[in-house]
Design a protein around this motif. Structure first.
Motif, PDB file in Angstrom:
ATOM      1  N   ARG A 237     -52.862 -17.546 -25.121  1.00  0.00           N
ATOM      2  CA  ARG A 237     -53.964 -16.803 -24.496  1.00  0.00           C
ATOM      3  C   ARG A 237     -55.317 -17.367 -24.903  1.00  0.00           C
ATOM      4  O   ARG A 237     -56.238 -17.447 -24.087  1.00  0.00           O
ATOM      5  CB  ARG A 237     -53.875 -15.332 -24.856  1.00  0.00           C
ATOM      6  CG  ARG A 237     -52.752 -14.635 -24.154  1.00  0.00           C
ATOM      7  CD  ARG A 237     -52.751 -13.155 -24.455  1.00  0.00           C
ATOM      8  NE  ARG A 237     -51.430 -12.646 -24.179  1.00  0.00           N
ATOM      9  CZ  ARG A 237     -50.714 -11.930 -25.002  1.00  0.00           C
ATOM     10  NH1 ARG A 237     -51.193 -11.591 -26.181  1.00  0.00           N
ATOM     11  NH2 ARG A 237     -49.519 -11.515 -24.669  1.00  0.00           N
ATOM     12  N   VAL A 238     -55.453 -17.755 -26.155  1.00  0.00           N
ATOM     13  CA  VAL A 238     -56.724 -18.336 -26.617  1.00  0.00           C
ATOM     14  C   VAL A 238     -56.994 -19.643 -25.881  1.00  0.00           C
ATOM     15  O   VAL A 238     -58.119 -19.903 -25.445  1.00  0.00           O
ATOM     16  CB  VAL A 238     -56.708 -18.546 -28.152  1.00  0.00           C
ATOM     17  CG1 VAL A 238     -57.848 -19.430 -28.594  1.00  0.00           C
ATOM     18  CG2 VAL A 238     -56.758 -17.205 -28.860  1.00  0.00           C
ATOM     19  N   ILE A 239     -55.954 -20.466 -25.728  1.00  0.00           N
ATOM     20  CA  ILE A 239     -56.126 -21.719 -24.982  1.00  0.00           C
ATOM     21  C   ILE A 239     -56.517 -21.423 -23.540  1.00  0.00           C
ATOM     22  O   ILE A 239     -57.428 -22.048 -22.988  1.00  0.00           O
ATOM     23  CB  ILE A 239     -54.824 -22.563 -25.036  1.00  0.00           C
ATOM     24  CG1 ILE A 239     -54.518 -23.005 -26.460  1.00  0.00           C
ATOM     25  CG2 ILE A 239     -54.923 -23.758 -24.100  1.00  0.00           C
ATOM     26  CD1 ILE A 239     -55.565 -23.896 -27.081  1.00  0.00           C
ATOM     27  N   ALA A 240     -55.850 -20.455 -22.903  1.00  0.00           N
ATOM     28  CA  ALA A 240     -56.181 -20.101 -21.525  1.00  0.00           C
ATOM     29  C   ALA A 240     -57.608 -19.585 -21.400  1.00  0.00           C
ATOM     30  O   ALA A 240     -58.347 -19.963 -20.496  1.00  0.00           O
ATOM     31  CB  ALA A 240     -55.196 -19.063 -20.996  1.00  0.00           C
ATOM     32  N   CYS A 241     -58.017 -18.748 -22.333  1.00  0.00           N
ATOM     33  CA  CYS A 241     -59.375 -18.186 -22.277  1.00  0.00           C
ATOM     34  C   CYS A 241     -60.450 -19.224 -22.594  1.00  0.00           C
ATOM     35  O   CYS A 241     -61.598 -19.056 -22.216  1.00  0.00           O
ATOM     36  CB  CYS A 241     -59.492 -16.998 -23.223  1.00  0.00           C
ATOM     37  SG  CYS A 241     -58.586 -15.563 -22.647  1.00  0.00           S
ATOM     38  N   SER A 242     -60.067 -20.294 -23.261  1.00  0.00           N
ATOM     39  CA  SER A 242     -61.057 -21.336 -23.553  1.00  0.00           C
ATOM     40  C   SER A 242     -61.513 -22.035 -22.274  1.00  0.00           C
ATOM     41  O   SER A 242     -62.565 -22.648 -22.242  1.00  0.00           O
ATOM     42  CB  SER A 242     -60.502 -22.343 -24.548  1.00  0.00           C
ATOM     43  OG  SER A 242     -59.488 -23.118 -23.963  1.00  0.00           O
TER      44      SER A 242
ATOM     45  N   VAL B 219     -47.778 -14.201 -32.185  1.00  0.00           N
ATOM     46  CA  VAL B 219     -48.766 -15.185 -32.627  1.00  0.00           C
ATOM     47  C   VAL B 219     -48.777 -16.365 -31.647  1.00  0.00           C
ATOM     48  O   VAL B 219     -49.843 -16.860 -31.269  1.00  0.00           O
ATOM     49  CB  VAL B 219     -48.469 -15.658 -34.065  1.00  0.00           C
ATOM     50  CG1 VAL B 219     -49.397 -16.775 -34.475  1.00  0.00           C
ATOM     51  CG2 VAL B 219     -48.567 -14.492 -35.035  1.00  0.00           C
ATOM     52  N   ARG B 220     -47.596 -16.789 -31.211  1.00  0.00           N
ATOM     53  CA  ARG B 220     -47.522 -17.861 -30.217  1.00  0.00           C
ATOM     54  C   ARG B 220     -48.198 -17.434 -28.927  1.00  0.00           C
ATOM     55  O   ARG B 220     -48.945 -18.206 -28.321  1.00  0.00           O
ATOM     56  CB  ARG B 220     -46.065 -18.223 -29.926  1.00  0.00           C
ATOM     57  CG  ARG B 220     -45.483 -19.215 -30.856  1.00  0.00           C
ATOM     58  CD  ARG B 220     -44.179 -19.731 -30.309  1.00  0.00           C
ATOM     59  NE  ARG B 220     -43.262 -18.653 -29.965  1.00  0.00           N
ATOM     60  CZ  ARG B 220     -42.114 -18.422 -30.559  1.00  0.00           C
ATOM     61  NH1 ARG B 220     -41.694 -19.211 -31.515  1.00  0.00           N
ATOM     62  NH2 ARG B 220     -41.354 -17.427 -30.187  1.00  0.00           N
ATOM     63  N   ASP B 221     -47.927 -16.215 -28.465  1.00  0.00           N
ATOM     64  CA  ASP B 221     -48.547 -15.715 -27.246  1.00  0.00           C
ATOM     65  C   ASP B 221     -50.063 -15.653 -27.382  1.00  0.00           C
ATOM     66  O   ASP B 221     -50.792 -15.996 -26.452  1.00  0.00           O
ATOM     67  CB  ASP B 221     -47.997 -14.331 -26.893  1.00  0.00           C
ATOM     68  CG  ASP B 221     -46.552 -14.378 -26.445  1.00  0.00           C
ATOM     69  OD1 ASP B 221     -46.046 -15.492 -26.185  1.00  0.00           O
ATOM     70  OD2 ASP B 221     -45.930 -13.304 -26.363  1.00  0.00           O
ATOM     71  N   LEU B 222     -50.533 -15.232 -28.541  1.00  0.00           N
ATOM     72  CA  LEU B 222     -51.969 -15.187 -28.794  1.00  0.00           C
ATOM     73  C   LEU B 222     -52.563 -16.595 -28.717  1.00  0.00           C
ATOM     74  O   LEU B 222     -53.631 -16.798 -28.145  1.00  0.00           O
ATOM     75  CB  LEU B 222     -52.260 -14.545 -30.147  1.00  0.00           C
ATOM     76  CG  LEU B 222     -53.731 -14.473 -30.553  1.00  0.00           C
ATOM     77  CD1 LEU B 222     -54.504 -13.574 -29.580  1.00  0.00           C
ATOM     78  CD2 LEU B 222     -53.878 -13.955 -31.967  1.00  0.00           C
ATOM     79  N   PHE B 223     -51.859 -17.576 -29.284  1.00  0.00           N
ATOM     80  CA  PHE B 223     -52.319 -18.963 -29.235  1.00  0.00           C
ATOM     81  C   PHE B 223     -52.449 -19.429 -27.783  1.00  0.00           C
ATOM     82  O   PHE B 223     -53.454 -20.040 -27.404  1.00  0.00           O
ATOM     83  CB  PHE B 223     -51.337 -19.853 -30.003  1.00  0.00           C
ATOM     84  CG  PHE B 223     -51.651 -21.310 -29.949  1.00  0.00           C
ATOM     85  CD1 PHE B 223     -52.710 -21.837 -30.658  1.00  0.00           C
ATOM     86  CD2 PHE B 223     -50.879 -22.160 -29.171  1.00  0.00           C
ATOM     87  CE1 PHE B 223     -53.007 -23.183 -30.605  1.00  0.00           C
ATOM     88  CE2 PHE B 223     -51.164 -23.504 -29.107  1.00  0.00           C
ATOM     89  CZ  PHE B 223     -52.229 -24.020 -29.818  1.00  0.00           C
TER      90      PHE B 223
END
Length: 138
Positions: free
Chosen positions: A127-132, A121-125
């Protein structure tokens, strides 16, 4: 994968700066390092992850402003000079941070909000920030 997302953020910043401003800034990663160093120091001294993050952003912004407004105007329009200047700044910043903290990896305590949360879940968070930061067609 998380490390790849971090590299994506750094590379995106380099591409954005070069694409819009036509400045070859090889000290871009060193600005992240200074932000991380200051953020770590503030987080350890205060015990607050949020204050550490704010300290990191402010420190990186100040060093970036000094580089942009204090040094780069002397070499605008000369790409090779920009490369040499920013690479020299990167070496100075890297060696300064390594001299203060050493070359060992350091870890900031996980904030309360993420404690007990699975690492995926942390990694997903992250990745979402990076993709933003990603924009198709840019």
């Amino acid at each position: 994968m998380t490390f790849a997302a971090l590299l994506f953020i750094v590379a995106s910043g380099f591409t954005l700066i070069f694409g819009l401003l036509r400045i070859v800034n090889l000290a871009h990663g060193a600005l992240y390092l200074v932000g991380g160093y200051i953020g770590f120091s503030v987080a350890v001294r205060t015990g607050s992850f949020v204050l550490g993050g704010l300290g990191a952003m402010i420190a990186a912004a100040i060093v970036g402003f000094v580089l942009s407004e204090g040094l780069l105007p002397f070499v605008r329009g000369h790409e090779l000079r920009q490369v040499l200047l920013t690479l020299g700044v990167a070496f100075v910043l890297d060696d300064t941070c390594a001299g203060d903290l050493g070359g060992d990896s350091l870890t900031v305590l996980i904030p309360e909000i993420f404690r007990g949360v699975r690492s995926r879940v942390r990694d997903l968070f992250i990745r979402v920030i990076a993709c933003s930061f990603w924009s198709p067609g840019a």
